[in-house]
Design a protein around this motif. Structure first.
Motif, PDB file in Angstrom:
ATOM      1  N   UNK A 327       6.402   9.766 -32.906  1.00 13.47           N
ATOM      2  CA  UNK A 327       5.567   8.911 -32.069  1.00 13.47           C
ATOM      3  C   UNK A 327       5.648   9.283 -30.593  1.00 13.47           C
ATOM      4  N   UNK A 328       6.675  10.023 -30.226  1.00 13.82           N
ATOM      5  CA  UNK A 328       6.830  10.398 -28.823  1.00 13.82           C
ATOM      6  C   UNK A 328       5.743  11.337 -28.337  1.00 13.82           C
ATOM      7  N   UNK A 329       5.284  12.231 -29.211  1.00 17.30           N
ATOM      8  CA  UNK A 329       4.251  13.191 -28.794  1.00 17.30           C
ATOM      9  C   UNK A 329       2.942  12.495 -28.417  1.00 17.30           C
ATOM     10  N   UNK A 330       2.391  11.614 -29.280  1.00 16.28           N
ATOM     11  CA  UNK A 330       1.162  10.922 -28.852  1.00 16.28           C
ATOM     12  C   UNK A 330       1.392   9.980 -27.675  1.00 16.28           C
ATOM     13  N   UNK A 331       2.603   9.420 -27.566  1.00 21.16           N
ATOM     14  CA  UNK A 331       2.885   8.564 -26.416  1.00 21.16           C
ATOM     15  C   UNK A 331       2.869   9.381 -25.130  1.00 21.16           C
ATOM     16  N   UNK A 332       3.465  10.579 -25.165  1.00 21.96           N
ATOM     17  CA  UNK A 332       3.458  11.430 -23.972  1.00 21.96           C
ATOM     18  C   UNK A 332       2.031  11.816 -23.590  1.00 21.96           C
ATOM     19  N   UNK A 333       1.208  12.101 -24.599  1.00 19.33           N
ATOM     20  CA  UNK A 333      -0.188  12.446 -24.310  1.00 19.33           C
ATOM     21  C   UNK A 333      -0.909  11.271 -23.657  1.00 19.33           C
ATOM     22  N   UNK A 334      -0.643  10.069 -24.157  1.00 18.78           N
ATOM     23  CA  UNK A 334      -1.266   8.885 -23.561  1.00 18.78           C
ATOM     24  C   UNK A 334      -0.750   8.636 -22.152  1.00 18.78           C
ATOM     25  N   UNK A 335       0.552   8.827 -21.959  1.00 15.01           N
ATOM     26  CA  UNK A 335       1.122   8.614 -20.625  1.00 15.01           C
ATOM     27  C   UNK A 335       0.527   9.587 -19.611  1.00 15.01           C
ATOM     28  N   UNK A 336       0.137  10.761 -20.063  1.00 17.53           N
ATOM     29  CA  UNK A 336      -0.520  11.691 -19.160  1.00 17.53           C
ATOM     30  C   UNK A 336      -1.852  11.165 -18.665  1.00 17.53           C
ATOM     31  N   UNK A 337      -2.510  10.361 -19.490  1.00 15.80           N
ATOM     32  CA  UNK A 337      -3.803   9.779 -19.115  1.00 15.80           C
ATOM     33  C   UNK A 337      -3.651   8.402 -18.487  1.00 15.80           C
ATOM     34  N   UNK A 338      -2.621   7.676 -18.914  1.00 19.56           N
ATOM     35  CA  UNK A 338      -2.434   6.289 -18.471  1.00 19.56           C
ATOM     36  C   UNK A 338      -1.017   6.154 -17.910  1.00 19.56           C
ATOM     37  N   UNK A 339      -0.790   6.595 -16.685  1.00 21.73           N
ATOM     38  CA  UNK A 339       0.568   6.511 -16.130  1.00 21.73           C
ATOM     39  C   UNK A 339       1.034   5.080 -15.924  1.00 21.73           C
ATOM     40  N   UNK A 340       0.094   4.148 -15.715  1.00 21.60           N
ATOM     41  CA  UNK A 340       0.466   2.753 -15.512  1.00 21.60           C
ATOM     42  C   UNK A 340       1.138   2.535 -14.173  1.00 21.60           C
ATOM     43  N   UNK A 341       1.643   1.337 -13.995  1.00 24.45           N
ATOM     44  CA  UNK A 341       2.271   0.972 -12.721  1.00 24.45           C
ATOM     45  C   UNK A 341       3.761   1.269 -12.702  1.00 24.45           C
ATOM     46  N   UNK A 342       4.303   1.666 -13.832  1.00 28.83           N
ATOM     47  CA  UNK A 342       5.737   1.955 -13.932  1.00 28.83           C
ATOM     48  C   UNK A 342       5.986   3.388 -13.477  1.00 28.83           C
ATOM     49  N   UNK A 343       6.572   3.545 -12.313  1.00 29.10           N
ATOM     50  CA  UNK A 343       6.769   4.876 -11.740  1.00 29.10           C
ATOM     51  C   UNK A 343       7.697   5.706 -12.621  1.00 29.10           C
ATOM     52  N   UNK A 344       7.303   6.950 -12.873  1.00 30.21           N
ATOM     53  CA  UNK A 344       8.134   7.852 -13.654  1.00 30.21           C
ATOM     54  C   UNK A 344       8.062   7.643 -15.149  1.00 30.21           C
ATOM     55  N   UNK A 345       7.062   6.909 -15.637  1.00 34.57           N
ATOM     56  CA  UNK A 345       6.986   6.609 -17.069  1.00 34.57           C
ATOM     57  C   UNK A 345       6.786   7.881 -17.893  1.00 34.57           C
ATOM     58  N   UNK A 346       5.899   8.765 -17.440  1.00 39.94           N
ATOM     59  CA  UNK A 346       5.673  10.010 -18.182  1.00 39.94           C
ATOM     60  C   UNK A 346       6.930  10.874 -18.189  1.00 39.94           C
ATOM     61  N   UNK A 347       7.601  10.969 -17.053  1.00 36.29           N
ATOM     62  CA  UNK A 347       8.844  11.750 -16.992  1.00 36.29           C
ATOM     63  C   UNK A 347       9.877  11.199 -17.967  1.00 36.29           C
ATOM     64  N   UNK A 348       9.931   9.879 -18.088  1.00 38.96           N
ATOM     65  CA  UNK A 348      10.891   9.260 -19.002  1.00 38.96           C
ATOM     66  C   UNK A 348      10.612   9.675 -20.442  1.00 38.96           C
ATOM     67  N   UNK A 349       9.349   9.648 -20.847  1.00 37.36           N
ATOM     68  CA  UNK A 349       9.005  10.039 -22.219  1.00 37.36           C
ATOM     69  C   UNK A 349       9.365  11.503 -22.452  1.00 37.36           C
ATOM     70  N   UNK A 350       9.032  12.349 -21.503  1.00 32.79           N
ATOM     71  CA  UNK A 350       9.298  13.780 -21.672  1.00 32.79           C
ATOM     72  C   UNK A 350      10.794  14.071 -21.741  1.00 32.79           C
ATOM     73  N   UNK A 351      11.581  13.380 -20.914  1.00 31.73           N
ATOM     74  CA  UNK A 351      13.037  13.578 -20.961  1.00 31.73           C
ATOM     75  C   UNK A 351      13.603  13.138 -22.304  1.00 31.73           C
ATOM     76  N   UNK A 352      13.141  11.982 -22.781  1.00 33.90           N
ATOM     77  CA  UNK A 352      13.642  11.479 -24.056  1.00 33.90           C
ATOM     78  C   UNK A 352      13.229  12.389 -25.210  1.00 33.90           C
TER      79      UNK A 352
END
Length: 360
Positions: A327-352
């Motif tokens: 599930x992390x792969x599609x979440x990372x793809x979504x985070x690339x499009x929808x970073x949201x207001x949470x700073x560093x959210x995409x980086x967090x997914x990629x690190x995990x």
């Protein structure tokens, strides 16, 4: 069970003030807590002209997490942010130019109350809209959540250089000071009548243009109430099966990308969370986000951001490394499009994801 009461009165300081919202708080504060709540005992939290939306959110979140009935009294003014054109409750520092940063997004209220038991929350609202928001309300809806009872009024902007008073909320407080709290629908009707009579008695013309809010919330037999009862009884499978039937029916009638169908997908995502199944919950929220984006909704739309944020949160609770990688792969793809207001959210997914890859 003790109840909880949140008293919130907010309006900007200075020329942008449309209503003297805080003037009603002393009258409300004089009402016994049990009467404000309708419960035998109650905890009361009072917020008068707060400065920061995050501070209001913290108090709202704590109130929403409390067991027992919750009653939220809000007096204030509504304004739209210039970027997304979404309604906000203006706070002390709010101006037309900084609404997005200094006011409380109304959808935060809806989202914080979303997981409360069906029928356990009542909102009593006395709001004044500025000119832009009043125009928006001709086609837009102030969504406070379908599981909550909502009563009150939204008034149009007052005359120029005039600061209005929260007449509806003052009428509510006056009625409650008698020591008796009628059922919310009766209290609402009595307050409307009293506010109109007070306006006429004071030589003012009753505001017939007010937008009256009357949403009694779920009734007996409402599927949301039935589902909530099943969850409270620990019958998570029954709750999900009922929600799934409504999801299929809505998708068949209106299409899988319709708000009706997506609502039930969101309900099932929450039910999976309640059942302790973060994999199923994460997958459902990913589906909601992808469907909304596929239907043309903007990445910064609140419903899209909320779906991705919830998918992210549930993903973080998955303990099975294989499922988390899946599930992390599609979440990372979504985070690339929808970073949201949470700073560093995409980086967090990629690190995990990188960490999970090392676990084989």
């Amino acid at each position: 069970m003790p109840g909880t009461v949140l008293l919130l009165a907010a309006s900007p300081v200075g020329r942008g003030c449309l209503v003297d919202a805080a003037s009603v708080l002393p009258v409300l504060a004089a009402v016994p807590p049990a009467v404000l709540s309708g419960a035998d005992t109650a905890n009361v939290v009072e917020l008068a002209d707060p400065l920061e939306p995050q501070a209001v959110l913290t108090r709202l979140r704590a109130a929403a997490a409390a067991p027992g009935p919750l009653t939220v009294y809000v007096a204030g003014q509504l304004q739209l942010d210039r970027r997304q054109r979404l309604p906000h409750l203006a706070l002390a520092r709010t101006t037309p130019a900084n609404v997005r940063y200094t006011a409380l997004p109304w959808h935060w209220i809806r989202e914080e109350l979303r997981l409360r038991p069906s029928g356990a929350t009542t909102l009593l609202l006395d709001l004044h809209a500025d000119h832009e928001t009043w125009q928006w309300l001709r086609t837009g809806v102030l969504d406070s959540g379908r599981n909550n009872a909502v009563y009150g009024r939204i008034a149009p902007p007052p005359a120029r250089r005039t600061v209005a008073v929260p007449a509806y909320m003052r009428a509510v407080a006056t009625i409650l000071r008698s020591g008796h709290r009628p059922p919310p629908d009766e209290l609402h009707q009595q307050a409307l009548a009293r506010a109109a009579a007070d306006a006429a008695g004071g030589g003012a013309v009753a505001a017939g243009a007010d937008l009256v809010l009357t949403a009694p919330g779920p009734v007996a037999g409402d599927p949301h109430a039935v589902i909530a009862a099943a969850v409270q009884a620990g019958r998570h499978g029954d709750a999900d099966a009922l929600a799934a039937r409504h999801e299929r029916a809505a998708a068949h009638a209106y299409g899988p990308a319709s708000e009706d169908a997506l609502h039930w997908t969101e309900v099932r995502a929450d039910l999976a969370m309640f059942a302790g199944d973060p994999v199923r919950s994460c997958r459902a929220w990913l589906t909601v986000a992808e469907t909304r984006l596929g239907a043309g909704q903007a990445p910064q739309a609140p419903a899209v951001e909320a779906a991705v944020d919830r998918a992210h949160h549930q993903w973080g609770r998955i303990r099975d490394a294989g499922r988390a990688r899946e599930l992390g792969a599609p979440l990372a793809a979504l985070r690339g499009r929808v970073p949201g207001s949470r700073e560093g959210a995409l980086d967090h997914v990629q690190r995990e994801l990188s960490r999970l890859q090392t676990q084989g």
